[in-house]
Design a protein around this motif. Structure first.
Motif: not given
Length: 314
Positions: A26-31, A33-38
């Motif tokens: 889930a964290v990988g998918a959100f990262s 889709n959002t491109g959030n470095n954190l």
């Protein structure tokens, strides 16, 4: 959920590991889709933690091998200890292993190995309860770990095929019959002053001055003090295998003899067993030797002959 399996190694995902893997995806998918470095950083840390868990648990299984099995005296239907000596080249490595031993016709409680030994050898004790006397086999040793985070469970299997002799159940013997030659009711005391050593039940001929009043009150029967220089008489048992047919009566008789041997050992008395069979008459001396003879004994008589026999011992 098994990720990979073969004859000697099994890798499975625990319930906590499955939840952790879903959270990781889930964290990988959100990262992505959002491109959030954190989120990318959190994903990398979680993935690294998952991989470290697998690598460390795999290392905990390495460097172990079976060296020797110490039988001891294991009785049927009685829980006893079974010591297994392992070769350990871990040099103090933290292991956190659960050890499971499989045995024919018996129950074995799991054991635990927390850390590797620095001496190159370690011992593990299993609590065993065998079902029947005689020869049985230890089939396989399983080394299982969830160390260190409980995400992945790895199991390594070691085939043993180790024979193990189970002794007869030590049934409490009845009052000693006259046919038990050498059964003594007194002790042989040497001259001089001797110091108290312990206590035992009262026997015929014991002086009243030796009564152990505290133990008598605890056990509700007369007990007397024993002394270091007292030497109890030995016990001689005799059984004719041709007078018994296979069945429960024969097994009960072996259990009674086994209980008599155990009682003699507790009383520090010498023991000998004379047994007659198709191969002739033989005699064994010592507790372990007598127990092993009883564990391997086979009834050689017919049913009619066993019923006609007057007693188990002659």
């Amino acid at each position: 959920m098994k990720l990979w399996s073969d004859r000697r190694l099994r890798l499975s995902l625990t319930g906590l590991g499955g939840q952790y893997l879903l959270a990781l995806l889930a964290v990988g998918a959100f990262s992505v889709n959002t491109g959030n470095n954190l989120l990318y950083l959190v994903f990398s840390l979680m993935l690294g933690l998952f991989l470290v868990s697998g690598v460390l648990s795999r290392r905990a299984l390495q460097g172990l091998g079976v060296k020797e099995l110490e039988e001891g005296n294991l009785f049927a239907r009685v829980r006893g200890g079974l010591r297994l000596r392992l070769q350990d080249s871990g040099r103090g490595r933290v292991r956190g292993l659960e050890l499971l031993l499989s045995m024919e016709d018996g129950e074995v409680q799991p054991s635990f190995l927390g850390a590797a030994s620095r001496s190159g050898e370690t011992s593990v004790v299993f609590q065993v309860r065998a079902g029947h006397r005689g020869w049985t086999r230890l089939r396989r040793l399983e080394l299982r770990t969830r160390f260190p985070f409980g995400l992945l469970e790895k199991s390594r299997f070691i085939d043993l095929d180790q024979p193990l002799l189970v002794l007869p159940h030590p049934r409490t013997p009845p009052a000693p019959p006259t046919s038990w030659r050498g059964e003594g009711h007194r002790t042989l005391a040497q001259e001089g002053v001797s110091s108290p050593e312990g206590a035992r039940p009262l026997r015929v001929g014991d002086p009243p001055g030796r009564v152990h009043w505290k133990r008598t009150a605890q056990r509700s029967q007369p007990w007397v003090r024993t002394f270091e220089e007292e030497r109890p008489l030995g016990l001689h048992l005799r059984i004719d295998l041709s007078a018994w047919a296979p069945g429960r009566p024969f097994e009960r008789e072996l259990e009674r003899l086994s209980g008599a041997i155990l009682q003699a050992r507790l009383q520090k008395r010498e023991i000998s067993l004379e047994f007659h069979g198709a191969s002739g008459a033989h005699e064994a001396r010592g507790y372990t030797a007598c127990w092993r003879i009883l564990a391997q004994a086979r009834a050689e008589g017919s049913t009619d002959r066993a019923e006609a026999a007057e007693g188990p011992l002659s």
